[in-house]
Design an enzyme around this catalytic site. Structure first.
Site, PDB file in Angstrom:
ATOM      1  N   SER A 138     -33.970 -14.720 -47.347  1.00  0.00           N
ATOM      2  CA  SER A 138     -33.765 -14.609 -46.339  1.00  0.00           C
ATOM      3  C   SER A 138     -32.373 -14.485 -45.909  1.00  0.00           C
ATOM      4  CB  SER A 138     -33.033 -16.662 -45.232  1.00  0.00           C
ATOM      5  OG  SER A 138     -34.417 -17.063 -44.932  1.00  0.00           O
ATOM      6  N   LYS A 141     -30.904 -11.901 -43.278  1.00  0.00           N
ATOM      7  CA  LYS A 141     -30.563 -12.413 -42.251  1.00  0.00           C
ATOM      8  C   LYS A 141     -29.413 -12.163 -42.019  1.00  0.00           C
ATOM      9  CE  LYS A 141     -34.226 -15.912 -41.787  1.00  0.00           C
ATOM     10  NZ  LYS A 141     -34.655 -16.734 -42.171  1.00  0.00           N
ATOM     11  N   SER A 195     -30.708 -20.667 -40.957  1.00  0.00           N
ATOM     12  CA  SER A 195     -31.882 -20.092 -41.942  1.00  0.00           C
ATOM     13  C   SER A 195     -33.646 -20.185 -41.051  1.00  0.00           C
ATOM     14  CB  SER A 195     -32.592 -20.383 -43.320  1.00  0.00           C
ATOM     15  OG  SER A 195     -32.868 -19.105 -43.725  1.00  0.00           O
TER      16      SER A 195
END
Length: 360
Positions: A138, A141, A195
């Site tokens: 993640s 991101k 997240s």
């Protein structure tokens, strides 16, 4: 009647005859003047023609550039953006540059890759396989947020579509549903703070028109900032063989995103409160909690630094990952990145070891 004036020859002519003679003489002089003007004009035209033949045919056409290696108008037909005496700004200006050998024996890290970057002094303080391509989970991101801030309008309202379901079951989500109506800003905070993979999918579809178009923007942006060892295949970081980056590229992406004040606010949040509406018009109120263990008091904070914020990432393929911005006692910023720690506990233990290299 004879003329009586100072011209003796006139004594042989009458007044009328003399006037006729003078008129003829005046006409002859006028013709001579016209002929003279015609000859002068012909000479001028001939001169111009001769000069043109020399200038365009026989004269050498080599030009000196105004500045070495500069494109200027005599040859290329356009003005250079450089002013006289100036130099082009190198791509690495303002960045930490590394050969990948900045490895300290003062600490021992089991994580696959790690790096510590002194932002103000543009120095790499620690490097372990920072150019090795790895799955970032993640941490992806951060790039999704960067593209969102560059191309999106955070005040726009987004209606959640069925695309929100196109993620792995059990992955991290904000728990938004098809038909929900949120602002792009709320989706951005949900994606970064909690997240949420579902939020990242809706951001991508809204800005790119499709998720694949948005991913193209992510890859274009990565190339434009020099993250040339990076390739994204989705906006959230779930495992894909064509989805990878490096510690050094994450540093480049992170530093670029930090230029936006709202990004700094996002990564500094321990939680985020949002109110929005379901498809049926009912109200939703939710608080998304940070996944950063430094903010949830699940990890001890080192004494020599303050934790400003960052982005976590965890998948089976990527292990436990963390990109972090910290500050020393004088407020100087540092970016630290760890990829593929064994688990979350060891991730934060090793991050503390890495941060211990910051001198105050």
């Amino acid at each position: 009647m004879k003329c009586t004036n100072n011209h003796p020859e006139r004594s042989f002519y009458t007044e009328r005859e003399w006037a006729r003679i003078q008129m003829k003489e005046a006409e002859e002089k006028k013709k001579l003047r016209k002929l003279g003007l015609i000859l002068a004009a012909l000479l001028l035209v001939c001169g111009i023609l001769l000069f043109s033949v020399y200038y365009f045919v026989f004269r050498p056409h080599d030009y000196d550039l105004y500045q070495p290696y500069q494109n200027t108008d005599p040859v290329y037909g356009f003005q250079s953006s450089l002013q006289s005496g100036t130099k082009a700004v190198p791509f690495s200006d303002g960045l930490c540059v590394s050969d990948g050998t900045e490895y300290s024996t003062a600490i021992t890290l089991n994580s696959y890759s790690a790096g510590l970057f002194d932002v103000n002094h543009e120095e790499v303080l620690y490097a372990k396989d920072i150019f090795a391509k790895r799955s970032p989970a993640s941490i992806t991101k951060i790039m999704t947020a960067l593209v969102t801030l560059k191309y999106g309008n955070l005040d726009e309202m987004v209606t959640v579509t069925s695309t929100v379901k196109n993620i792995e079951e059990g992955s991290s989500v904000c728990d938004i549903k098809e038909g929900d109506v949120l602002s792009l800003k709320q989706l951005l905070y949900g994606m970064m703070v909690a997240s949420g993979n579902d939020a990242s999918m809706m951001i991508a579809e809204h800005i790119g028109g499709s998720v694949s178009n948005f991913v193209d923007l992510m890859n274009e942006e990565a190339m434009s900032i020099g993250a040339t060892s990076t390739h994204f295949s989705n906006p959230h970081g779930l495992t894909d063989p064509e989805h990878y980056t490096t510690v050094y590229d994450i540093y480049l992406i992170f530093q670029e995103a930090l230029k936006y004040d709202i990004f700094q606010d996002i990564i500094n949040r321990k939680n985020y409160y949002a109110e929005y509406k379901h498809q049926d018009g009912s109200d939703v109120a939710v608080t998304w909690e940070s996944t950063n263990h430094y903010f949830t008091n699940e990890a001890d904070i080192p004494e020599n630094v303050s934790i400003f914020g960052g982005k976590t990432g965890t998948t089976e393929d990527a292990g436990a990952c963390l990109a972090l911005m910290t500050k020393d006692l004088y407020g100087n910023p540092f970016i630290s990145v760890i990829l593929h720690a064994g688990d979350k506990n060891s991730l934060y233990e090793e991050m503390n070891e890495l941060l211990s290299l910051i001198e105050n």
